[in-house]
Design a protein around this motif. Sequence first.
Motif, PDB file in Angstrom:
ATOM      1  N   MET A 269       1.744   7.359   2.112  1.00  0.00           N
ATOM      2  CA  MET A 269       1.620   8.690   1.596  1.00  0.00           C
ATOM      3  C   MET A 269       2.697   9.557   2.228  1.00  0.00           C
ATOM      4  O   MET A 269       2.963  10.557   1.531  1.00  0.00           O
ATOM      5  CB  MET A 269       0.095   9.196   2.098  1.00  0.00           C
ATOM      6  CG  MET A 269      -0.795   9.106   1.052  1.00  0.00           C
ATOM      7  SD  MET A 269       0.051   9.323   0.208  1.00  0.00           S
ATOM      8  CE  MET A 269      -1.963   9.591  -0.859  1.00  0.00           C
ATOM      9  N   HIS A 270       3.312   9.653   3.282  1.00  0.00           N
ATOM     10  CA  HIS A 270       4.326  10.276   3.889  1.00  0.00           C
ATOM     11  C   HIS A 270       5.476  10.743   3.385  1.00  0.00           C
ATOM     12  O   HIS A 270       5.908  11.354   2.883  1.00  0.00           O
ATOM     13  CB  HIS A 270       4.664   9.943   5.328  1.00  0.00           C
ATOM     14  CG  HIS A 270       3.370   9.762   6.455  1.00  0.00           C
ATOM     15  ND1 HIS A 270       2.670  10.207   6.484  1.00  0.00           N
ATOM     16  CD2 HIS A 270       3.670   8.624   7.886  1.00  0.00           C
ATOM     17  CE1 HIS A 270       2.056  10.380   7.338  1.00  0.00           C
ATOM     18  NE2 HIS A 270       1.943   9.353   8.045  1.00  0.00           N
ATOM     19  N   GLY A 271       6.007   8.879   2.412  1.00  0.00           N
ATOM     20  CA  GLY A 271       6.773   9.382   1.751  1.00  0.00           C
ATOM     21  C   GLY A 271       6.278  10.041  -0.058  1.00  0.00           C
ATOM     22  O   GLY A 271       7.253  11.199   0.221  1.00  0.00           O
TER      23      GLY A 271
ATOM     24  N   GLN B 246       3.934  12.633  -0.002  1.00  0.00           N
ATOM     25  CA  GLN B 246       4.055  13.970   0.365  1.00  0.00           C
ATOM     26  C   GLN B 246       5.589  14.559   0.655  1.00  0.00           C
ATOM     27  O   GLN B 246       5.450  16.037   0.421  1.00  0.00           O
ATOM     28  CB  GLN B 246       3.481  14.077   1.863  1.00  0.00           C
ATOM     29  CG  GLN B 246       1.879  13.733   1.647  1.00  0.00           C
ATOM     30  CD  GLN B 246       1.051  13.680   3.046  1.00  0.00           C
ATOM     31  OE1 GLN B 246       1.531  12.037   3.944  1.00  0.00           O
ATOM     32  NE2 GLN B 246       0.171  14.455   3.225  1.00  0.00           N
ATOM     33  N   LEU B 247       6.386  13.921   1.380  1.00  0.00           N
ATOM     34  CA  LEU B 247       7.319  14.495   1.714  1.00  0.00           C
ATOM     35  C   LEU B 247       7.824  14.845  -0.391  1.00  0.00           C
ATOM     36  O   LEU B 247       8.667  16.040  -0.487  1.00  0.00           O
ATOM     37  CB  LEU B 247       8.552  13.949   2.166  1.00  0.00           C
ATOM     38  CG  LEU B 247       9.669  14.408   2.482  1.00  0.00           C
ATOM     39  CD1 LEU B 247       9.942  15.958   3.057  1.00  0.00           C
ATOM     40  CD2 LEU B 247      10.675  13.482   3.183  1.00  0.00           C
TER      41      LEU B 247
ATOM     42  N   GLN C 162       0.771  -0.835  -0.059  1.00  0.00           N
ATOM     43  CA  GLN C 162       0.015   0.084   0.222  1.00  0.00           C
ATOM     44  C   GLN C 162       0.584   1.046   0.292  1.00  0.00           C
ATOM     45  O   GLN C 162       2.393   1.522   1.274  1.00  0.00           O
ATOM     46  CB  GLN C 162      -0.936   0.254   1.575  1.00  0.00           C
ATOM     47  CG  GLN C 162      -1.871  -1.457   1.013  1.00  0.00           C
ATOM     48  CD  GLN C 162      -3.160  -0.705   0.685  1.00  0.00           C
ATOM     49  OE1 GLN C 162      -3.670  -1.208  -0.240  1.00  0.00           O
ATOM     50  NE2 GLN C 162      -3.609   0.349   0.349  1.00  0.00           N
TER      51      GLN C 162
ATOM     52  N   GLY D  40       5.568  17.579  -2.184  1.00  0.00           N
ATOM     53  CA  GLY D  40       4.919  18.442  -1.598  1.00  0.00           C
ATOM     54  C   GLY D  40       3.969  18.600  -1.888  1.00  0.00           C
ATOM     55  O   GLY D  40       2.888  19.791  -0.956  1.00  0.00           O
ATOM     56  N   LYS D  41       3.272  17.753  -2.172  1.00  0.00           N
ATOM     57  CA  LYS D  41       1.099  17.604  -2.368  1.00  0.00           C
ATOM     58  C   LYS D  41       0.900  17.421  -0.566  1.00  0.00           C
ATOM     59  O   LYS D  41       1.447  16.477  -0.220  1.00  0.00           O
ATOM     60  CB  LYS D  41       1.008  16.907  -3.233  1.00  0.00           C
ATOM     61  CG  LYS D  41       0.850  17.646  -4.605  1.00  0.00           C
ATOM     62  CD  LYS D  41       0.426  17.071  -5.508  1.00  0.00           C
ATOM     63  CE  LYS D  41      -1.392  16.880  -5.548  1.00  0.00           C
ATOM     64  NZ  LYS D  41      -2.437  16.817  -6.605  1.00  0.00           N
ATOM     65  N   THR D  42      -0.253  17.274  -0.094  1.00  0.00           N
ATOM     66  CA  THR D  42      -0.778  17.618   1.311  1.00  0.00           C
ATOM     67  C   THR D  42      -2.019  15.951   1.150  1.00  0.00           C
ATOM     68  O   THR D  42      -2.098  15.744   1.742  1.00  0.00           O
ATOM     69  CB  THR D  42      -1.000  18.019   1.973  1.00  0.00           C
ATOM     70  OG1 THR D  42      -2.758  18.708   1.691  1.00  0.00           O
ATOM     71  CG2 THR D  42      -0.094  19.004   1.641  1.00  0.00           C
TER      72      THR D  42
END
Lengths: 344, 344
Positions: free
Chosen positions: B51-53, B55-56, B48, B59-61
Motif C-alpha cells: 500500500m505504501h507504493g 499511497q505515494l 501482496q 495520493g490516496k490514503t
Amino acid sequence: MQRPTIKTIAQETGLSIATVSKALKGSPQVRPETRAIIEAAAERVGYQLNMHGVQLRTGKTYQVAAIMTAPGPKQHEWEGVEYAQLLSGISWALEDSPYRVALYAVRNFEESLEAIRQIVSLKKADGIIISGTRADDPRVEIMQENDFPFVTYGTTVHNAPHAYVDADNEQMIRKSMTRLIERGHRRIALINPMQDLSYAIVRLNAYRLALEAAGLPFDPALVAHGRLTPAFGRESVLTMADFTDPPTAYICANEASALGAFSGFHERGLVHGRDAVINATDDLNVSQYFAPPITTYFLPIHEPSEMLGRYILRRMDGEPCENLQTLIMPKLIERCDDRLIRQA
Amino acid sequence: MQRPTIKTIAQETGLSIATVSKALKGSPQVRPETRAIIEAAAERVGYQLNMHGVQLRTGKTYQVAAIMTAPGPKQHEWEGVEYAQLLSGISWALEDSPYRVALYAVRNFEESLEAIRQIVSLKKADGIIISGTRADDPRVEIMQENDFPFVTYGTTVHNAPHAYVDADNEQMIRKSMTRLIERGHRRIALINPMQDLSYAIVRLNAYRLALEAAGLPFDPALVAHGRLTPAFGRESVLTMADFTDPPTAYICANEASALGAFSGFHERGLVHGRDAVINATDDLNVSQYFAPPITTYFLPIHEPSEMLGRYILRRMDGEPCENLQTLIMPKLIERCDDRLIRQA
DNA sequence: TCACATGATATAAACGTTTAACTTAGACTG
DNA sequence: CAGTCTAAGTTAAACGTTTATATCATGTGA
C-alpha cells in the motif's frame, strides 16, 4: 498550489533535498546556521512531512493496530463497552507521536489471530495492542516469534514474558473474598469471565485459595464462566438462587454482569442486603447508580488505557518488555455494608 | 527472502512491471491469457500489494477517519459507550474494501474541529465519519467547502445537504409522547442531550408539538439539557421530583441517563409505576435488565454503524449525498404498561 | 608545499506503485 | 500493396522521502 515538499524548500533555499531532509530531522551533519535557514523556509512555505514518502522509503507504517474483539452484529448484548475508553486512552497516549491508531474490529478469537498474522506478515502496523488474553495465547506466540512489538491488556500464564498492563485480579479477588467472609458469608458465588481467558484462571485460583485459607469448602456449582453480559449475570443468579443452599454473595467480574445479577434478583424477588449481596470488580462508574449502589473495585480505565499507549511506544522504541509490565490495583469502594440482615 | 513486488512477478513472467500492474488491477489493456499467467505467478510467489507504493503514487490514503469525541481522562462518568459498537460496525463495513479505520479520539468539539481541519488540509484520510452533530455544524461546513467525503451520525439543521445516518428522533418522541399521554400522563419530563446538539433540537420540537396537539401546556422546567451520563439523569430526577407538581413520566434520551434516573428514584423513595415511570430511547439492550425493565425504543446499533461504513465507501466513490441519507426508526419495546397505579 | 583528514553539502539511487507516452506486429482498407 | 488502425505490450517518469556515496573547500601536520 501544490502542497510543499522538501523539494520546494530546496529550491527556496538553494540547497539540496538531502540537506533539507537531514536538517529537518535534526541530523548533526548540517550546520546550525543552515538548519535555521531551512527551518525558516519550511515554516514560510507551510511545509508538512508527507508520511507516504517516509513510509515507502523506510518501510515503517506509523500505525499501531488496536485489535478489538467486539460482539457480532447479531449479538445485541451489552458487551465490550470498555473498549471506547480503552481506545481513546491509547489514542491520546499516541497523540504527540507520529503514530496513529488503526482499528481492527474482529468478531472472535480466530479472527483476531488471523488479523494479527496479516499485520505481522504484511507489516501493516509497527505495533499491536490486544486484549482478552488467554492463559496460553497463540497470538502472543506469533508476535514473539516474529519479534513484533506488542502490549497486551491482560496477562498470560504460559507464554514467555511480554509487555502487559492489567488489573491485579489476584489481589482483588483475595481481598473481596476476605472482606465478604469477615462479614459472615459462607457461600460466595464467583461470576467469572470465559474460562479460557487468562484472568478467569487467575481469579479462580485466588478464589480457591481464599476459601482454603478460611477453611471453607470449594463448591464448583458456585462458579460460573461465560461472556460477561447482563444476560450471563442474570442467568447465573436465576440458577444459583434455586439451589437448596444458595449463595449469599455474588462477586461479578464487571458491571454488565452485576446489572444482570440485579435483574435476576428482581425476577426471583430477592432483596439486596437481605437475601444476598452483589459485589463487582472492574467498576467503570456505572454501579454507583445501581439501586442500591454496590461495593466494587473501581478501575479508572483511562489509566491502563494510556499506559497501553505509552508502553507500545516504548516497546517499538526497543525497550525490553521487562520494564513494561504493570498490574494496577483498583480501589475498593464500599457502597454497602454487605452484611446480611436476615429476618429471624 | 524479500517480500515479492510486481518486479518479482515481472522477472518471473518475463513481462514488464507496467503490464503486471495493469493485469493485477484488471485493466482491459492486457490479454486474458497474459493476465492468467500473471495471476498465477502472483499466487505462486505470494504477492501482496504494498500500500505504501500505491499511497505515494496515487495520493490516496485508504484510511477512513473516525472521529470519536470521548470524555476526558479525568471524566469518569459512563459516557460514550455506544462508540465501541459504532466503531466496530464501521470497521466491519470496510472489511472487504482496501480501507481501514483510523481512530481520532478527541476530548471535545473544538478538538474535533481541529482534527478535521488537519485531516482535510493534509489529506490524512480519504473520508471522515463524525457523530454528535450540531444544528449548525462548522465541521460539516469545512468538509463541504473542501469537497471532502464524509458521513455524519446525526443530522444537522442549518447545513447544506450531506450524507447522514440517524435515528428518527422526531418520530420517536412524537410516538413516545402520544403513548404516555394516552396513558394519562400530563406532566412529562424530557431528559435531553446537550442543547447545541442537533438531535436535542429535533427532540424538543417534537416534544412541544406533541404537547400542543394534546392541548397540554409546555413547562420549560420539565426539560433538562446535558451530557447524557447517569449523573445527569439522576440530578434531573432529584430536581424535578421536588417540584410541587412533579412529572409522572420521564423520557430519557439514552440508557445511561435512564439508569441515573432510577438512581434518583431510589434516592427519593419513588417507586417506578406508582409515582412515575421512566422511558428511554436509544436502547442498546441494557434497560431490559433494569429492575423493573422499562419501555424503550430499541436501536440495534450495528445497523446505523454498518450503514455509516457503507455510506462513506459510496460517498468516496462519488455517489451524490442525496442517496446517502437515512433515518432509522427504532422499535418500540413495551416492557411496562406505564399507566400509573396511584393509591387512592 | 604536499598529502591528508575533516566538515558540510551535493548527487544519485532506492522504496513499490501507477500511468502517460511510445513501440511494434499484425489486421484491415481502398 | 502502401497506408492506417488497433491490440497488447514496453519504456520511462513520477509520487516524497531517506541515505550511501561522492565532492569539494578548508584546515592541519610534517
